[in-house]
Motif scaffolding. Sequence first.
Motif, PDB file in Angstrom:
ATOM      1  N   SER A  93       0.715  -1.054   0.011  1.00 46.32           N
ATOM      2  CA  SER A  93       0.028  -0.026  -0.022  1.00 46.32           C
ATOM      3  C   SER A  93       0.779   1.231   0.122  1.00 46.32           C
ATOM      4  O   SER A  93       1.744   1.596   0.876  1.00 46.32           O
ATOM      5  CB  SER A  93      -0.767   0.045   1.180  1.00 46.32           C
ATOM      6  N   GLU A  94       0.607   1.815  -1.312  1.00 46.04           N
ATOM      7  CA  GLU A  94       1.411   3.261  -1.163  1.00 46.04           C
ATOM      8  C   GLU A  94       1.177   4.024   0.033  1.00 46.04           C
ATOM      9  O   GLU A  94       2.267   5.000   0.526  1.00 46.04           O
ATOM     10  CB  GLU A  94       1.076   3.944  -2.456  1.00 46.04           C
ATOM     11  N   MET A  95      -0.140   4.074   0.371  1.00 47.91           N
ATOM     12  CA  MET A  95      -0.436   5.214   1.569  1.00 47.91           C
ATOM     13  C   MET A  95       0.443   4.575   2.929  1.00 47.91           C
ATOM     14  O   MET A  95       0.772   5.478   3.725  1.00 47.91           O
ATOM     15  CB  MET A  95      -1.913   4.867   1.903  1.00 47.91           C
ATOM     16  N   ASN A  96       0.421   3.285   3.122  1.00 42.35           N
ATOM     17  CA  ASN A  96       1.097   2.887   4.144  1.00 42.35           C
ATOM     18  C   ASN A  96       2.594   3.233   4.221  1.00 42.35           C
ATOM     19  O   ASN A  96       3.417   3.754   5.224  1.00 42.35           O
ATOM     20  CB  ASN A  96       1.067   1.567   4.395  1.00 42.35           C
TER      21      ASN A  96
ATOM     22  N   ALA B 116       3.968   5.661   2.589  1.00 43.83           N
ATOM     23  CA  ALA B 116       4.000   6.907   2.479  1.00 43.83           C
ATOM     24  C   ALA B 116       4.180   7.487   4.217  1.00 43.83           C
ATOM     25  O   ALA B 116       4.753   8.256   4.350  1.00 43.83           O
ATOM     26  CB  ALA B 116       3.031   8.030   1.763  1.00 43.83           C
ATOM     27  N   LEU B 117       3.150   6.795   4.857  1.00 48.35           N
ATOM     28  CA  LEU B 117       3.037   7.234   6.407  1.00 48.35           C
ATOM     29  C   LEU B 117       4.450   7.107   6.974  1.00 48.35           C
ATOM     30  O   LEU B 117       4.873   7.761   7.707  1.00 48.35           O
ATOM     31  CB  LEU B 117       1.988   6.277   6.873  1.00 48.35           C
TER      32      LEU B 117
ATOM     33  N   MET C 254       0.609  -8.936   4.273  1.00 46.65           N
ATOM     34  CA  MET C 254      -0.074  -9.290   3.104  1.00 46.65           C
ATOM     35  C   MET C 254       0.310  -8.611   1.823  1.00 46.65           C
ATOM     36  O   MET C 254       0.127  -7.307   1.916  1.00 46.65           O
ATOM     37  CB  MET C 254      -1.620  -9.082   3.448  1.00 46.65           C
TER      38      MET C 254
ATOM     39  N   PRO D  63       0.801  -8.690  -2.679  1.00 44.41           N
ATOM     40  CA  PRO D  63       0.702  -9.858  -3.886  1.00 44.41           C
ATOM     41  C   PRO D  63       2.178 -10.413  -4.109  1.00 44.41           C
ATOM     42  O   PRO D  63       3.322  -9.795  -3.559  1.00 44.41           O
ATOM     43  CB  PRO D  63       0.158  -8.942  -4.819  1.00 44.41           C
TER      44      PRO D  63
END
Lengths: 120, 554
Positions: B12-15, B17-18, B57, B59
């Motif tokens: 997840s790019e969001m995660n 980034a965080l 998790m 891919p």
Amino acid sequence: MTLKDCYTRLGGDYDEVLGRLRREQTVQKFVFKFLDDKSFDLFEVSMDSKDYGEALRAVHTIKGICQNLSFTKLYESSEAATKALKENDYEKAAAMRPQLSDDYSQTVSAIEEYKQSGEG
Amino acid sequence: MEKQKILIVDDSEMNRALLVDILDDQYDVVEAENGTEAVSILSQHRTDFSLLLLDIMMPEMDGFEVLAYINKYHWNDTFAVIMISADDSPQNIKRAYDLGAFDYISRPFDPTIVQRRISNTMFLYARQQRLEKIIAEQFSEQEKNNKLMISVLSHIVEFRNGESGLHVLRVNAITKCLLKQLTRKTDKYPLSKADISLISTASALHDIGKISIPGEILNKPGRLTPEEFEVMKTHSAIGSQMLLELPAEQQEAPIVQVASEICRWHHERYDGKGYPDGLQGEEIPISAQVVALADVYDALTSERCYKKAYTHEDALKMILEGQCGTFNPLLLECLQEIADTLSTELTDVSTEQGLKNNIQAVRGKIDYDRLFSYEKYTVLSRKQRHLQLLYIDSLTNVYNRRYYDEHFESAEDAEAVVVIDADNFKQINDNYGHTAGDTVLQGIAQMILSCVRKSDAVIRYGGDEFVIVFSNIPADVFKKKLERIRAAIDLLTIEKYPEIHISVSIGGVYGKGKTKELFTVADNMMYQAKARKNFVTIQFLSADIGEEREGDLL
């Protein structure tokens, strides 16, 4: 409209997230970033094509993001869908889609409204 | 200071980034969006990273697979893995730890906690690695020093012994080859790699007992009398005794224990006919058995002043015929099997020493096999005794003029020749009588002998004139040696005639040529030195005949 108002609109816990991330600017940055996240689309497409593995990963990602941003409402529905998919209970997961979709839409529209209100 | 590098693996790019937001002030952060990408980054640059933040998790290759991969190749020896996941079920956390994760951070991320967790982890890891490095360095430094000390010690023994320093190195190499072959052949002797290395290292000390053998016996070029041989034989027990007199805690060191075995029993023979204890068969520790064989083999295949080098085949034949005593049949098989390895290993040894230069041994062509007894192995045959009478100067025990004439005079590949003449010798004879003169000549001969290697020939050329024919000697060593001989004789005192001061004039020539011609040059140099007395003059011939360089030492 303030960021706190936005959080109220989307059913999140603004105080919690600000307590953690400290700065409103940081919270806002990631809230806006949420709009770019494609996980929900991926979840929908995967459910339609019955690719439950991919759907699980997508909804699990949504759950993780919601945790980090304290989007409580969307967290709860994504958590429930994640659980169902993990247990291979696809019917239950499918039944949860409307709720999840509603919560997602509510979250997105709250953020977009906040963005347009020019506070950001 | 350069920032430490962290790899964040999360789909997840969001995660990501965080996390980047939390970490990039303090660290250099690299991102991977799935396990496959992470493994590919790590396989090329893993040593750059101090930490890996790994989602479960994902891919393509999930976090557990990445962990398993990292663990399998021990990549987490150099960096820590911290799992990050929204799924903090106890099973997942446990599985991650089982697969080698260092820690687990669950969501939601609290920047302060994440930073602390990460910095603590890195601190621990860095500290551990630094300590490991320090220990490794200290260990290798100590190993180096140990080896150095041992080689200094054995060099001292060899120096006094007049052998070339190569003997110790060669025995070491042969011992190692024999032991390796032995373990390949049989598991009768439980020898680990460490044991083999220990025994080979300890083999360097096999002759330390010779320190206590009087120089006249140790370096006697002629045959030892039975009494002298008995004295010589004490070196094995003495060497072991010297080690056993070390303080108790040093005695317990494996190297000392092994060295002590080797010292005491490297002259024992499998049939019980060796010395000092007449041990038989497997009563002799395998370390001593192997070093005994290595010692004999090297003595046979190396050139000595009394013999040329035997080929591997000849040496093997002599050993198998029992000419050097009886050995463990298994070891004899090993020796036969390692012929090829040995020849390369031993070439390496001599090349390392830089002694394999292009100068041929002066006496390589002359067959004077087994001319004289060597230490321990043989009783002189009548023929040998005859040769000894023929070629040894009875007064000084060095080679005589006949030996020089027959073996060197017409040689074409001489390398360095030295003429030494006692200063004012006639006066000594006149003032103190011929007995005093004889004693002085003996003193000079012994002193010269003690300054050269066994492979160099010392000849009493006539009256008070000595000749040395050197083989395989570097120019600078040659220079130093002549100066050492001069200085040593300058300091020589004769017990019965303390008032006599002796000095010599030394003329040397360094360069390839016919012995006869080199001798003439050296003789000239000696006469030049004679003008000043107690002096050394050397002429260095360059490779091309005619071009000469002159130099003296003082």
